[in-house]
Enzyme design. Structure first.
Site, short mmCIF file in Angstrom:
data_model
loop_
_atom_site.label_atom_id
_atom_site.label_comp_id
_atom_site.label_asym_id
_atom_site.label_seq_id
_atom_site.Cartn_x
_atom_site.Cartn_y
_atom_site.Cartn_z
N GLY A 62 0.77 -1.24 0.00
CA GLY A 62 0.00 0.00 0.00
C GLY A 62 0.80 1.28 0.00
O GLY A 62 1.85 1.37 -0.61
N SER A 63 0.29 2.25 0.73
CA SER A 63 0.70 3.65 0.62
C SER A 63 2.18 3.89 0.91
O SER A 63 2.79 3.25 1.77
CB SER A 63 -0.13 4.47 1.60
OG SER A 63 0.38 5.77 1.70
N THR A 64 2.73 4.88 0.19
CA THR A 64 4.11 5.30 0.41
C THR A 64 4.24 6.13 1.69
O THR A 64 5.31 6.60 2.02
CB THR A 64 4.62 6.14 -0.77
OG1 THR A 64 3.69 7.20 -1.01
CG2 THR A 64 4.74 5.30 -2.02
N THR A 65 3.13 6.36 2.38
CA THR A 65 3.18 7.16 3.61
C THR A 65 3.44 6.30 4.84
O THR A 65 3.49 6.81 5.96
CB THR A 65 1.86 7.92 3.85
OG1 THR A 65 0.82 6.96 4.04
CG2 THR A 65 1.53 8.82 2.69
#
Lengths: 139, 401
Positions: A62-65
């Site tokens: 999922g997210s790069t955050t």
């Protein structure tokens, strides 16, 4: 005593109770930084708490955050003490570099554990992690 | 990881504190992923929204800005967690807005371009095929590799700022020819596509491809770049996908098509798409919010939505927020599209996006969308129930003539 030899990514020596997943995992929307509780409804760790644990998951998703969510958990003192993975999860690596730089916290990261390491780890009550040589010893 | 003399100097701190910190991050990442060197980039795309970065992320960005950091390549930014002009009108609390504005200020100080969009490639960041970029925002990375043919890894938050400051990125993954070949072929065998099918197909690919690079055959010949944008965003939301080989679209995809003939082929059926819909559609309750535009809608898509909403009004207390870039929203204003959309009671909102805004705190409990990415992210958190449906059904259910 059981032992894993992985690839050392971020150094440091810690110990903690293993918390394990057999599925892809992310801190982004997956862990509440204010409590350390796993909130991802698709995670097999749902409802468990990551604080102070030696956390293993096979790979990120999922997210790069995810690195930022991880860092916020560090800031609020709800982070794992070490992160172990099979594939390299950059979120863990970056989060740990930032944790050291911004908050002076060393959180070792080791990759390259065999898939299925969760089964061995979760049968142990304490894991000793040496992020400098990539060694994990289990009680 | 090999560092040249100039890079070694930066790591020792000879270029100042910000560059030293940035080089430490890139060197660690480079080592972790087995990169052989750091290579120049033509642009960066970074994250600066409060909902994901939290206070820790504010402190990181401010550290870079205060220690003298400046972006050395054109740098664009993903949406903020609030509509930067109209946040009060959307029920955002002041404390929350203040944290977002601290990020905006640090980003401005670093010299970033004020675009606040996740479709920077449709607005203000235009690399050409073969160039290397370092973009965060997973959906834009899929678009970069699959449609533009430039090269980007999915850049993790923290590394994005470091890369933008140094104008460098570790050479690994999608930057290397050998990693850009399809390893599993998907074939869309379900006939006609509606808007939801592109998202569900992308989601299915992301979910099932694992670490293999997918190729995809069977898209309609008139597929639009917007439809590919949504397909890629969905794929990146459900798995580690950074590229989908699209024969006839991806630059150089002819050879990949040939090589896909000998690899595993996954036939995607209508039943597979229905399974995705069932996974993402968590309830049959009536929504209190319809959220459209994850990723941001283009001005063309806003025009299509205006047609779909023509002569219709939102029912009861349901709200409809339409997320886009400020550039597209201003173009829509000047083209009369905004007036058409908002006469239904819907509102266009710019500079922000649904999946990174505090929907729960804004008072929403059931959110309806045709975005698989939004449905996946929000449903993972479990606080808000998601409805996932095609735009036709959304309009029929939530508006009347």
């Amino acid at each position: 005593v059981k032992r894993f030899n992985g690839r050392p990514l971020i150094g440091g020596r810690v110990q903690g109770a293993p918390l394990c997943s057999s599925r892809a995992f992310t801190f982004a929307h997956g862990v509440d930084p204010e409590t350390g509780n796993v909130t991802d409804v698709r995670s097999d760790m749902l409802g468990k708490n990551v604080k102070g644990t030696v956390l293993y998951y096979p790979f990120g998703k999922g997210s790069t955050t995810a690195s930022a969510w991880f860092l916020e958990a560090v800031r609020l003192d709800n982070a794992p003490v070490a992160i172990l993975t099979s594939s390299v999860d950059l979120a863990a690596v970056i989060g740990s570099v930032l944790a050291d730089e911004i908050y002076g916290r060393k959180i070792p990261v080791i990759a390259g554990l065999p898939l299925g390491a969760d089964k061995v780890l979760s049968s142990s009550s304490l894991a000793h992690v040496d992020g400098t040589n990539g060694e994990v010893n289990l009680d | 990881l090999y560092l040249d003399k100039a890079q070694e100097d930066l790591l020792r701190g000879e270029g100042g504190e910000a560059k030293q910190f940035a080089m430490e991050i890139l060197a660690k990442v480079g080592d972790a992923v087995g990169a052989d060197s750091l290579v120049p980039i033509v642009s960066a795309h970074v994250l600066a929204h409060f909902s994901s970065l939290h206070q820790a992320g504010v402190e990181v960005l401010e550290r870079f800005a205060k220690s003298g950091g400046r972006f050395s390549v054109p740098t664009t930014v993903d949406p903020a967690s609030i509509d930067l002009r109209n946040w009060e009108g959307f029920g955002i609390k002041e404390d929350y807005a203040r944290m977002q504005f601290r990020l905006c200020e640090a980003y401005a100080k670093l010299g970033g371009i004020q675009c606040w969009t996740c479709v920077q490639y449709q607005v203000c960041n235009f690399p050409k095929a073969g160039e290397v970029v370092a973009w965060a925002e997973s959906s834009s990375v899929v678009f970069a590799n699959s449609v533009i043919g430039c090269r980007s890894n999915k850049i993790t938050s923290g590394t994005d700022i470091a890369g933008a400051i140094l104008g460098l990125t570790p050479r690994f993954g999608m930057l290397l020819d050998e990693n850009r070949k399809a390893q599993v072929k998907y074939s869309a065998d379900f006939g006609e596509f509606d808007d939801l099918d592109y998202r569900s197909l992308g989601y299915y690919i992301g979910k099932t491809a694992g670490s293999r690079l997918p190729g995809l055959a069977g898209l309609p010949s008139d597929v639009s770049s917007d439809q590919v944008k949504h397909l890629g965003a969905a794929a990146a939301s459900s798995g580690p996908v950074t590229m989908v080989h699209l024969p006839g679209i991806t630059p150089g995809s002819k050879t990949a098509t040939k090589s896909t003939e000998t690899m595993e082929t996954v036939h995607v059926s209508r039943a597979d798409l229905q399974a995705v819909e069932e996974d993402l559609n968590q309830t049959e309750e009536s929504p209190d919010l319809v959220a459209l535009g994850v990723p941001h809608l283009s001005v063309n898509e806003l025009g299509l939505l205006a047609k779909g909403l023509q002569g219709r009004k939102l029912k009861g207390s349901v709200r409809m927020f339409v997320y886009t870039s400020r550039q597209a929203s201003e173009m829509a204003d000047r083209s009369g599209i905004t007036a058409d959309i908002e006469s239904s009671g819907a509102r266009i909102t710019a500079d922000t996006d649904a999946e990174i805004s505090p929907l729960k705190e804004m008072g929403f409990n059931v959110v309806m969308t045709n975005s698989a990415k939004l449905a996946e992210i929000v449903s993972s958190e479990g606080e808000i129930k998601m409805r996932y449906a095609p735009i036709k059904k959304i309009i029929e259910e939530t508006t009347r003539k």
